[in-house]
Design an enzyme around this catalytic site. Structure first.
Site, PDB file in Angstrom:
ATOM      1  N   ASP A   1       0.874  -1.177   0.000  1.00 49.62           N
ATOM      2  CA  ASP A   1       0.000   0.000   0.000  1.00 49.62           C
ATOM      3  C   ASP A   1       0.916   1.234   0.000  1.00 49.62           C
ATOM      4  O   ASP A   1       2.132   1.128  -0.191  1.00 49.62           O
ATOM      5  CB  ASP A   1      -1.010  -0.041   1.160  1.00 49.62           C
ATOM      6  CG  ASP A   1      -0.377   0.183   2.526  1.00 49.62           C
ATOM      7  OD1 ASP A   1       0.875   0.266   2.613  1.00 49.62           O
ATOM      8  OD2 ASP A   1      -1.122   0.277   3.512  1.00 49.62           O
TER       9      ASP A   1
ATOM     10  N   CYS B   1       2.963  -3.320   4.117  1.00 50.07           N
ATOM     11  CA  CYS B   1       2.095  -2.194   4.474  1.00 50.07           C
ATOM     12  C   CYS B   1       2.677  -1.599   5.756  1.00 50.07           C
ATOM     13  O   CYS B   1       3.796  -1.952   6.133  1.00 50.07           O
ATOM     14  CB  CYS B   1       0.621  -2.587   4.582  1.00 50.07           C
ATOM     15  SG  CYS B   1       0.196  -3.726   5.909  1.00 50.07           S
TER      16      CYS B   1
ATOM     17  N   THR C   1       2.011  -1.788   9.153  1.00 54.05           N
ATOM     18  CA  THR C   1       2.307  -2.773  10.205  1.00 54.05           C
ATOM     19  C   THR C   1       2.495  -4.171   9.658  1.00 54.05           C
ATOM     20  O   THR C   1       2.958  -5.064  10.375  1.00 54.05           O
ATOM     21  CB  THR C   1       1.150  -2.854  11.215  1.00 54.05           C
ATOM     22  OG1 THR C   1      -0.015  -3.356  10.523  1.00 54.05           O
ATOM     23  CG2 THR C   1       0.849  -1.515  11.857  1.00 54.05           C
TER      24      THR C   1
ATOM     25  N   HIS D   1       9.918 -23.017   9.418  1.00 52.88           N
ATOM     26  CA  HIS D   1       8.844 -23.650  10.196  1.00 52.88           C
ATOM     27  C   HIS D   1       7.463 -23.516   9.565  1.00 52.88           C
ATOM     28  O   HIS D   1       6.631 -24.405   9.727  1.00 52.88           O
ATOM     29  CB  HIS D   1       8.771 -23.043  11.608  1.00 52.88           C
ATOM     30  CG  HIS D   1       9.898 -23.468  12.495  1.00 52.88           C
ATOM     31  ND1 HIS D   1       9.931 -23.203  13.850  1.00 52.88           N
ATOM     32  CD2 HIS D   1      11.051 -24.142  12.215  1.00 52.88           C
ATOM     33  CE1 HIS D   1      11.039 -23.691  14.371  1.00 52.88           C
ATOM     34  NE2 HIS D   1      11.746 -24.256  13.402  1.00 52.88           N
TER      35      HIS D   1
ATOM     36  N   HIS E   1       6.764 -29.786  11.153  1.00 56.15           N
ATOM     37  CA  HIS E   1       6.240 -28.508  10.653  1.00 56.15           C
ATOM     38  C   HIS E   1       5.289 -28.733   9.477  1.00 56.15           C
ATOM     39  O   HIS E   1       4.318 -27.996   9.309  1.00 56.15           O
ATOM     40  CB  HIS E   1       7.388 -27.571  10.272  1.00 56.15           C
ATOM     41  CG  HIS E   1       8.292 -27.289  11.432  1.00 56.15           C
ATOM     42  ND1 HIS E   1       7.870 -26.597  12.543  1.00 56.15           N
ATOM     43  CD2 HIS E   1       9.578 -27.662  11.672  1.00 56.15           C
ATOM     44  CE1 HIS E   1       8.865 -26.526  13.407  1.00 56.15           C
ATOM     45  NE2 HIS E   1       9.907 -27.176  12.910  1.00 56.15           N
TER      46      HIS E   1
END
Ligand code: RB5
Length: 143
Positions: free
Chosen positions: A8, A65, A67, A98, A133
């Site tokens: 963004d 973006c 965060t 993982h 995993h």
């Protein structure tokens, strides 16, 4: 590797620099936008990137973006996507080792550009560990 990338407005500067970095390293990069600093909605670029990864049009994706959370939430609505948020090199390695993340998400407003390139490099170079995993990621989709 053929890599799709989106951001963004909060991640657009790092995206442009990462496209140049990855291209220089020999990767083919497909840009899903945005290419403007105008405020926009991350989901408008995250869904097309996710669809391209799901269809195999690109091998992996990178999303940025502010965060990282809006991108990760949107991308992870797609059944074929495991989008993992990473903010340092150790997490960048573990999100592949993982979680076998096929989309790497980074919080552009909370890491340096140098850190972003280090995370990308680590995530590309790290192999999925498989084993327990693989069992764990197989249980992620809603049945
Ligand atoms: C944009 O202001 C910001 O909300 C966005 O970049 C992101 O952090 C959302 O999760």
């Amino acid at each position: 590797m053929k890599i799709g990338i989106c951001s963004d407005h909060a991640g657009v500067e790092y995206k442009a620099r990462l496209i140049a970095y990855l291209t220089k390293k020999g990767h083919e990069v497909v840009n899903f936008g945005t290419d403007s600093t105008e405020s926009m909605d991350y989901s408008d670029v995250a869904h097309p990137l996710a669809a391209a990864v799901e269809k195999g049009e690109v091998e992996r994706g990178i999303a940025l973006c502010g965060t990282g959370n809006g991108m990760a939430m949107t991308l992870n609505h797609h059944q074929g996507i495991r989008a993992g948020l990473a903010w340092n090199k150790a997490v960048g390695a573990l999100v592949k080792e993982h979680n076998d993340a096929n989309v790497l998400v980074m919080p552009a407003r909370f890491i340096s550009y140098t850190m972003a390139t280090a995370i990308v490099r680590t995530w590309i170079e790290t192999e999925f560990a498989g084993g327990r995993h693989a069992r764990r990621i197989a249980k992620i989709p809603v049945k």
